[in-house]
Design a protein around this motif. Structure first.
Motif, short mmCIF file in Angstrom:
data_model
loop_
_atom_site.label_atom_id
_atom_site.label_comp_id
_atom_site.label_asym_id
_atom_site.label_seq_id
_atom_site.Cartn_x
_atom_site.Cartn_y
_atom_site.Cartn_z
N ALA A 52 3.06 30.92 -5.91
CA ALA A 52 2.00 31.59 -6.31
C ALA A 52 2.17 32.36 -7.76
O ALA A 52 1.51 32.34 -8.71
CB ALA A 52 1.18 32.60 -5.24
N ASP A 53 3.11 33.20 -7.59
CA ASP A 53 3.50 34.01 -8.81
C ASP A 53 3.94 33.01 -10.00
O ASP A 53 3.46 33.42 -11.27
CB ASP A 53 4.82 34.94 -8.41
N ALA A 75 5.69 24.83 4.85
CA ALA A 75 4.12 25.20 5.81
C ALA A 75 2.93 25.30 4.85
O ALA A 75 3.05 25.35 3.56
CB ALA A 75 4.62 26.70 6.06
N ASP A 76 1.83 25.41 5.54
CA ASP A 76 0.76 25.22 4.81
C ASP A 76 0.29 26.24 4.00
O ASP A 76 -0.33 26.25 2.79
CB ASP A 76 -0.47 25.24 5.94
N VAL A 77 0.88 27.59 4.21
CA VAL A 77 0.49 28.62 3.22
C VAL A 77 1.26 28.25 1.94
O VAL A 77 0.68 28.68 0.92
CB VAL A 77 0.96 29.80 4.01
N THR A 78 2.25 27.69 2.06
CA THR A 78 2.92 27.41 0.55
C THR A 78 2.25 26.33 -0.07
O THR A 78 2.12 26.29 -1.36
CB THR A 78 4.64 26.92 0.85
N LYS A 79 1.87 25.44 0.68
CA LYS A 79 0.69 24.22 0.18
C LYS A 79 -0.43 24.55 -0.43
O LYS A 79 -0.81 24.33 -1.35
CB LYS A 79 0.56 23.13 1.31
N GLN A 80 -0.87 25.82 0.23
CA GLN A 80 -2.07 26.35 -0.16
C GLN A 80 -1.75 27.17 -1.55
O GLN A 80 -2.83 27.04 -2.43
CB GLN A 80 -2.77 27.23 0.86
N ALA A 81 -0.83 27.60 -1.66
CA ALA A 81 -0.38 28.37 -2.99
C ALA A 81 -0.24 27.38 -4.13
O ALA A 81 -0.83 27.47 -5.51
CB ALA A 81 0.89 29.30 -2.70
#
Length: 134
Positions: free
Chosen positions: A8-9, A61-67
């Motif tokens: 994300a950053d 994980a999905d959180v990384t894919k979402q970012a």
């Protein structure tokens, strides 16, 4: 979660660089040239996280894919806005095509040991991007 934060950053930092580009299509042409430059290719640790990490992000994980999704969406929206300022949604498909072509071109160029061939891949990528935009 740490990988998601880094992705994300990095994508946010990449988006901030677009503000320094010339407005409209001229800025988009500048973006293509900078993105598909030997300097960008040779600096994968500080360049586009999409080109550097796509295969890894796909296993995260999905959180990384979402970012990654949010960052890629922002880039596509920026490209579309430069292609069709009055109606960016109408240029979304072309923006997706341009972005994916650029990421793939950069990835291939980074994977080649033959510097002359790697440079040629980048140059043809720039030419193809201009053809694509016309």
């Amino acid at each position: 979660m740490a990988v998601a934060n880094v992705v994300a950053d990095e994508l946010r930092t990449q988006m901030e660089k677009y503000d320094a580009l010339r407005p409209g299509r001229q800025g988009l042409e500048d973006f293509v040239r900078v993105y598909l430059s030997p300097e960008h290719r040779d600096q994968p640790s500080t360049g586009c996280p999409s080109a550097a990490l796509l295969d890894e992000i796909g296993r995260c994980a999905d959180v990384t894919k979402q970012a990654s999704t949010e960052g890629a969406t922002a880039i596509v929206e920026e490209i579309a806005a430069r292609l069709a300022p009055a109606d960016p949604q109408s240029a979304r498909g072309k923006a997706i095509g341009l972005f994916t072509m650029m990421v793939g071109t950069l990835q291939l160029s980074r994977a080649l040991a033959d510097r002359k061939f790697a440079d040629e891949v980048l140059e043809r990528g720039i030419e193809n991007a201009h053809t694509f935009l016309d």
